[in-house]
Design a protein around this motif. Structure first.
Motif, PDB file in Angstrom:
ATOM      1  N   GLN A  41       0.828  -1.205   0.000  1.00  0.00           N
ATOM      2  CA  GLN A  41       0.000   0.000   0.000  1.00  0.00           C
ATOM      3  C   GLN A  41       0.862   1.254   0.000  1.00  0.00           C
ATOM      4  OE1 GLN A  41      -2.451  -0.627   3.445  1.00  0.00           O
ATOM      5  NE2 GLN A  41      -4.053  -1.736   2.324  1.00  0.00           N
ATOM      6  N   ARG A  46      -0.983  -1.594  -6.302  1.00  0.00           N
ATOM      7  CA  ARG A  46      -2.356  -2.063  -6.143  1.00  0.00           C
ATOM      8  C   ARG A  46      -2.456  -3.574  -6.315  1.00  0.00           C
ATOM      9  NH1 ARG A  46      -6.404   1.742  -9.461  1.00  0.00           N
ATOM     10  NH2 ARG A  46      -7.844   0.416  -8.271  1.00  0.00           N
ATOM     11  N   GLU A  50      -3.461  -6.178  -3.337  1.00  0.00           N
ATOM     12  CA  GLU A  50      -4.589  -7.101  -3.431  1.00  0.00           C
ATOM     13  C   GLU A  50      -4.147  -8.539  -3.168  1.00  0.00           C
ATOM     14  OE1 GLU A  50      -8.318  -8.674  -3.856  1.00  0.00           O
ATOM     15  OE2 GLU A  50      -7.675  -6.595  -3.522  1.00  0.00           O
ATOM     16  N   ALA A  53      -3.604  -8.851   0.537  1.00  0.00           N
ATOM     17  CA  ALA A  53      -4.879  -8.844   1.247  1.00  0.00           C
ATOM     18  C   ALA A  53      -5.572 -10.194   1.133  1.00  0.00           C
ATOM     19  CB  ALA A  53      -5.773  -7.733   0.697  1.00  0.00           C
ATOM     20  N   GLU A  57      -6.474 -12.669   4.144  1.00  0.00           N
ATOM     21  CA  GLU A  57      -7.830 -13.191   4.327  1.00  0.00           C
ATOM     22  C   GLU A  57      -7.823 -14.711   4.443  1.00  0.00           C
ATOM     23  OE1 GLU A  57     -11.922 -13.690   1.717  1.00  0.00           O
ATOM     24  OE2 GLU A  57     -10.584 -11.991   1.297  1.00  0.00           O
ATOM     25  N   ALA A  92      -9.415  -3.412  10.759  1.00  0.00           N
ATOM     26  CA  ALA A  92     -10.054  -2.622   9.698  1.00  0.00           C
ATOM     27  C   ALA A  92      -9.803  -3.243   8.328  1.00  0.00           C
ATOM     28  CB  ALA A  92      -9.529  -1.190   9.735  1.00  0.00           C
ATOM     29  N   GLU A  93      -8.589  -3.746   8.084  1.00  0.00           N
ATOM     30  CA  GLU A  93      -8.284  -4.386   6.804  1.00  0.00           C
ATOM     31  C   GLU A  93      -9.139  -5.628   6.593  1.00  0.00           C
ATOM     32  OE1 GLU A  93      -6.535  -3.445   4.308  1.00  0.00           O
ATOM     33  OE2 GLU A  93      -5.593  -1.690   5.199  1.00  0.00           O
ATOM     34  N   LEU A  95     -12.095  -6.184   7.881  1.00  0.00           N
ATOM     35  CA  LEU A  95     -13.481  -5.769   7.651  1.00  0.00           C
ATOM     36  C   LEU A  95     -13.710  -5.352   6.195  1.00  0.00           C
ATOM     37  CD1 LEU A  95     -14.409  -3.676  10.832  1.00  0.00           C
ATOM     38  CD2 LEU A  95     -15.039  -6.026  10.310  1.00  0.00           C
ATOM     39  N   ARG A  96     -12.654  -4.885   5.530  1.00  0.00           N
ATOM     40  CA  ARG A  96     -12.787  -4.453   4.140  1.00  0.00           C
ATOM     41  C   ARG A  96     -12.953  -5.625   3.175  1.00  0.00           C
ATOM     42  NH1 ARG A  96      -8.288  -0.934   5.556  1.00  0.00           N
ATOM     43  NH2 ARG A  96      -9.060   1.188   5.948  1.00  0.00           N
ATOM     44  N   ARG A  97     -12.575  -6.829   3.585  1.00  0.00           N
ATOM     45  CA  ARG A  97     -12.684  -7.992   2.707  1.00  0.00           C
ATOM     46  C   ARG A  97     -14.144  -8.391   2.578  1.00  0.00           C
ATOM     47  NH1 ARG A  97      -9.088  -7.768  -0.516  1.00  0.00           N
ATOM     48  NH2 ARG A  97      -9.577  -9.929  -1.130  1.00  0.00           N
ATOM     49  N   PRO A  98     -14.705  -8.345   1.368  1.00  0.00           N
ATOM     50  CA  PRO A  98     -16.139  -8.600   1.167  1.00  0.00           C
ATOM     51  C   PRO A  98     -16.552  -9.990   1.666  1.00  0.00           C
ATOM     52  CG  PRO A  98     -15.147  -7.691  -0.826  1.00  0.00           C
ATOM     53  CD  PRO A  98     -14.020  -8.034   0.106  1.00  0.00           C
TER      54      PRO A  98
END
Length: 215
Positions: A41, A46, A50, A53, A57, A92-93, A95-98
């Protein structure tokens, strides 16, 4: 035997008779995956962010599966567990994962918590069990209140009888005071008798006689 990092002691369904129920809480901090995400980041990468991330996850999903398999064992434990991540940034990261949080709950009965949300969850659980305990003992509380009401009624009757006795005593004292004042007024109207009349009413005083012979 598997031993969870933390366990919160909760009351069982039958209270103390059935023993406690344990809520498993396991802390996870995938530092390397999170550091790679932060680095990507900061470099404005990008694609790299991803990928990092996704790796983060997947790591959390694996940890949730492990926690569920090792530590969730009803009726000795709750039918869910908590996965605690120690920083708000990591939380927070995630929580951003759909769909990640929902999948953890639906598939593995695991709730994700950060430093702030863990405290909120524990407070909610505490209030929930207090409400359940109050509901279980509501009949007992109602019985106690009924007994108190009965005793209070008896106490009210005793106070009323005492008040009547005190009123009777007060009335007697007031009547005595009225009689006393009447007697005082009558006595004040009596004049002192003259000394001559008083002497006439009183018996004469005998004079001592002398036994000495005159020579």
């Amino acid at each position: 035997a598997n031993r969870v990092e933390f366990a919160l002691r909760l009351p069982g369904r039958g209270g103390d008779q059935d023993g406690p129920v344990w809520l498993p809480i396991d802390a996870k901090f995938p530092r390397e995956d999170y550091e790679r995400l932060i680095d990507a980041q900061e470099r404005a990468d990008r694609e790299g962010a991803e990928l990092s991330a996704r790796a983060l996850e997947q790591r959390i999903r694996d940890e949730a599966r492990t926690i569920a398999a090792k530590y969730i064992a009803p009726p000795h434990t709750t039918d869910f567990g908590l996965l605690f991540v120690p920083t708000e940034g990591l939380y927070a990261e995630l929580l951003r994962r759909p769909g990640l949080v929902e999948d953890l709950q639906r598939q593995h009965r695991i709730m994700l918590a950060g430093p702030t949300t863990l405290l909120a969850l524990l407070n909610s659980l505490q209030m929930g069990f207090r409400t359940l305990a109050l509901e279980k003992r509501s009949a007992e509380v109602w019985t106690v209140l009924g007994a108190v009401k009965t005793e209070f009624s008896k106490f009210g009757d005793i106070l009323e009888k005492t008040r009547k006795k005190l009123q009777e005593a007060s009335n007697s004292i007031e009547s005595a005071e009225i009689r006393t004042r009447s007697m005082a007024r009558t006595l004040r109207r009596v004049e002192a008798l003259p000394e001559a009349e008083a002497q006439a009413l009183l018996p004469p005083t005998e004079q001592p006689t002398s036994n000495a012979n005159a020579t």
